[in-house]
Scaffold this motif. Structure first.
Motif, PDB file in Angstrom:
ATOM      1  N   ASN A   1      40.457  48.774  50.999  1.00 40.10           N
ATOM      2  CA  ASN A   1      40.259  49.991  50.227  1.00 40.10           C
ATOM      3  C   ASN A   1      40.948  51.164  50.900  1.00 40.10           C
ATOM      4  OD1 ASN A   1      38.251  49.121  48.030  1.00 40.10           O
ATOM      5  ND2 ASN A   1      37.485  48.235  49.928  1.00 40.10           N
TER       6      ASN A   1
ATOM      7  N   GLY B   1      38.555  45.530  43.983  1.00 38.20           N
ATOM      8  CA  GLY B   1      37.893  46.638  44.654  1.00 38.20           C
ATOM      9  C   GLY B   1      38.771  47.868  44.737  1.00 38.20           C
TER      10      GLY B   1
ATOM     11  N   SER C   1      36.944  44.577  37.539  1.00 39.99           N
ATOM     12  CA  SER C   1      36.173  43.390  37.882  1.00 39.99           C
ATOM     13  C   SER C   1      37.158  42.300  38.312  1.00 39.99           C
ATOM     14  CB  SER C   1      35.365  42.911  36.683  1.00 39.99           C
ATOM     15  OG  SER C   1      36.246  42.428  35.683  1.00 39.99           O
ATOM     16  N   ARG C   2      36.638  41.321  39.019  1.00 43.40           N
ATOM     17  CA  ARG C   2      37.500  40.203  39.420  1.00 43.40           C
ATOM     18  C   ARG C   2      38.056  39.479  38.207  1.00 43.40           C
ATOM     19  NH1 ARG C   2      33.830  40.882  43.108  1.00 43.40           N
ATOM     20  NH2 ARG C   2      34.329  40.689  45.312  1.00 43.40           N
TER      21      ARG C   2
ATOM     22  N   TYR D   1      32.934  49.815  42.929  1.00 40.82           N
ATOM     23  CA  TYR D   1      34.068  48.946  43.165  1.00 40.82           C
ATOM     24  C   TYR D   1      33.986  47.690  42.305  1.00 40.82           C
ATOM     25  CZ  TYR D   1      35.062  51.726  47.306  1.00 40.82           C
ATOM     26  OH  TYR D   1      35.354  52.741  48.175  1.00 40.82           O
TER      27      TYR D   1
ATOM     28  N   GLU E   1      46.744  38.739  48.572  1.00 40.10           N
ATOM     29  CA  GLU E   1      45.402  39.305  48.583  1.00 40.10           C
ATOM     30  C   GLU E   1      44.504  38.574  47.589  1.00 40.10           C
ATOM     31  OE1 GLU E   1      45.249  43.524  48.240  1.00 40.10           O
ATOM     32  OE2 GLU E   1      46.910  43.824  49.621  1.00 40.10           O
ATOM     33  N   GLU E   2      43.227  38.578  47.903  1.00 38.27           N
ATOM     34  CA  GLU E   2      42.272  37.907  47.028  1.00 38.27           C
ATOM     35  C   GLU E   2      41.906  38.808  45.854  1.00 38.27           C
ATOM     36  OE1 GLU E   2      39.015  36.636  49.395  1.00 38.27           O
ATOM     37  OE2 GLU E   2      40.251  35.305  50.616  1.00 38.27           O
ATOM     38  N   TYR E   3      41.420  38.142  44.790  1.00 41.51           N
ATOM     39  CA  TYR E   3      41.050  38.908  43.604  1.00 41.51           C
ATOM     40  C   TYR E   3      40.086  40.051  43.952  1.00 41.51           C
ATOM     41  CZ  TYR E   3      42.948  35.133  40.705  1.00 41.51           C
ATOM     42  OH  TYR E   3      43.768  34.218  40.106  1.00 41.51           O
ATOM     43  N   GLY E   4      39.127  39.721  44.790  1.00 45.81           N
ATOM     44  CA  GLY E   4      38.104  40.709  45.127  1.00 45.81           C
ATOM     45  C   GLY E   4      38.686  41.944  45.790  1.00 45.81           C
ATOM     46  N   GLU E   5      39.661  41.716  46.649  1.00 42.37           N
ATOM     47  CA  GLU E   5      40.288  42.847  47.336  1.00 42.37           C
ATOM     48  C   GLU E   5      40.988  43.753  46.326  1.00 42.37           C
ATOM     49  OE1 GLU E   5      42.840  41.619  50.596  1.00 42.37           O
ATOM     50  OE2 GLU E   5      41.910  39.638  50.518  1.00 42.37           O
TER      51      GLU E   5
END
Lengths: 186, 287
Positions: free
Chosen positions: B212, A155, A160-161, B122, A148-152
């Motif tokens: 999510n 979130g 934060s990323r 988020y 998975e990507e940092y952003g995922e």
């Protein structure tokens, strides 16, 4: 259908096993494949190969956790597909990043003890994971097993990323140190 | 020698792939929840048609299912269906846009819940990537931080400012990866045909829902927002296509959408994979 029933279908060589696997775990396996190959076409191929792989593996295998068993097949197929250069262009190279990150950090400037078996290394990795707080462990596995990507990840956990990236850097370093301490890395 | 030929590295990778199932399962909790959520969404395919009040000049077709949302917007002059798949497509990819053809691609839109000041934070920042060489028209060319903005406020008070943050490039996160995780992705494809602008708006909220999974209820709410009439209108307003008061929606059968696009949706109970194929098919058709 319960996993035990699906596995029984595989053992009975009943092709409904594949249909049942698809119904229950196609989304799970698809999410794994897409994180690696990045295109739907390639991910679909990985899924088809997954059912074929499961059909060939069961029997003799009798998975204890069918979802993960199938997920591991998907992951291997997808990684092999990317590494063999058989994926469509979109995202192929980028998709390898999380998986390369881990081995890059661990192997950077070091060699793996020749006599060390994979199973032995896995045992050290499991011990390392077991000692981590649950959230950190999930983040680590999300990144380096699921790709998975940092952003995922950020979130999902409300970070934060940057924080996720920093956390992963530290955890990788800890795993590397652990492997060195255990004599796996030289 | 390729790094993948290195025996040690392979051994590490093999070992990592074989970690205990319980840790893999544990980290997949959200995936399982997302699967349930997606399952609940099955059969909820919605198709709506929008028409410009009084003029009959434009249409909006939208569908949603299994955590994926897609909206197709056609704006045409005159009456009747335009078979855009057979048209003279000059815009498709960012390359095409950058080569000077008409078009705007809005990408990486983050739902309101991702904004710093939103109650459900988020951790992301609102961002809309605009790749626009010539612009939809002279007065619709976006500039970074420029005046072209549209603000959408949903029923919960979440404000979404649709602001182009980049021109000509994809956003990247700290790791240099394309940064579209955990958010809905919106692409607006536009081209000029017969002196009129035409638009296809694709909204893909799949990843958002998948990423999510632990917040499925909220994800669902956001999905609704993403697909909401106000949201669509906000995009169109930003693209200077329509005025809010000049538009309305009505239900359109799935079959009509299929006929319009020349693609098969697999009926109303479509799967993720089928919708991905639709998206890919649209992109190919527009290319």
């Amino acid at each position: 259908m319960e996993d035990a029933d699906i596995i029984a279908l595989y053992w009975a060589r009943d092709e409904k096993a594949i249909e049942a696997s698809y119904q229950k775990y196609s989304r799970y396996c698809m999410s794994i494949a897409r994180n690696i190959v990045q295109t739907d076409e390639d991910a679909e191929e990985c899924l088809n190969d997954t059912w074929m792989g499961a059909w060939e593996a069961i029997p003799p295998a009798r998975p204890t956790v069918l979802s993960v068993f199938l997920g591991k097949i998907t992951r291997n197929i997808a990684l092999n597909k990317v590494r063999a250069g058989k994926c469509l262009k979109r995202g192929g190279e980028k998709a390898m990043l999380p998986f390369d990150e881990l081995s890059d950090t661990i192997c950077d400037g070091r060699s793996v003890e020749e006599k060390a078996e994979s199973s032995e290394i896995t045992a050290v990795m499991n011990a390392f994971l077991a000692e981590l707080p649950e959230e950190k462990r999930k983040i680590f596995v999300s990144r380096y097993w699921y790709g998975e990507e940092y952003g995922e990840i950020a979130g999902r956990y409300g970070y934060s990323r940057g924080k996720v990236a920093m956390m992963l850097e530290r955890l990788k370093a800890k795993l590397r140190d652990r492997l060195m301490k255990e004599g796996i890395l030289q | 020698m390729s790094k993948y030929d290195d025996a040690g590295r392979k051994k590490i990778e093999e070992a990592w792939n074989a970690i205990d199932d319980k840790y893999i399962l544990e980290a997949a909790d959200h995936t399982a929840e997302q699967t349930e959520a997606a399952g609940r969404n099955r059969g909820e395919l919605k198709v709506v048609r929008g028409s410009r009040n009084g003029s009959g000049r434009s249409r909006i077709v939208a569908w949603m299912g299994a955590g994926i949302a897609a909206v197709v917007v056609l704006v045409v002059a005159g009456i009747g269906t335009v078979s855009f798949l057979n048209g003279n497509m000059t815009n498709k990819s960012s390359d095409a846009v950058n080569s000077g053809n008409y078009g705007t691609v809005l990408d990486n839109y983050r739902p309101a819940a991702e904004q710093e000041n939103a109650p459900d934070n988020y951790g992301g920042e609102p961002a809309v990537t605009v790749i626009d060489k010539d612009g939809l028209s002279e007065d619709a060319t976006f500039e970074p931080g420029g005046p072209n903005k549209a603000t959408y406020v949903d029923d919960n008070g979440y404000a979404t400012e649709l602001t182009p943050s980049h021109i000509g490039e994809d956003p990247k996160n700290e790791a240099g990866e394309r940064d579209d995780g955990g958010s809905a992705r919106v692409n607006i494809y536009a081209w000029k045909e017969g002196g009129e602008y035409m638009f296809v708006v694709l909204m893909n909220a799949r990843r958002y829902a998948a990423d999510n999974g632990e917040r499925t209820a909220e994800s669902g709410a956001v999905l609704e927002n993403v697909l909401g009439e106000e949201e669509v209108l906000a995009y169109l307003k930003m693209a200077r296509v329509l005025d809010k008061d000049d538009f309305s929606f009505e239900v359109l059968p799935v079959s009509e959408l299929e006929e319009l696009l020349g693609v098969s949706t697999g009926g109303e109970d479509v799967s993720d994979a089928e919708l991905w194929q639709i998206e890919a098919g649209l992109e190919e058709a527009l290319g």
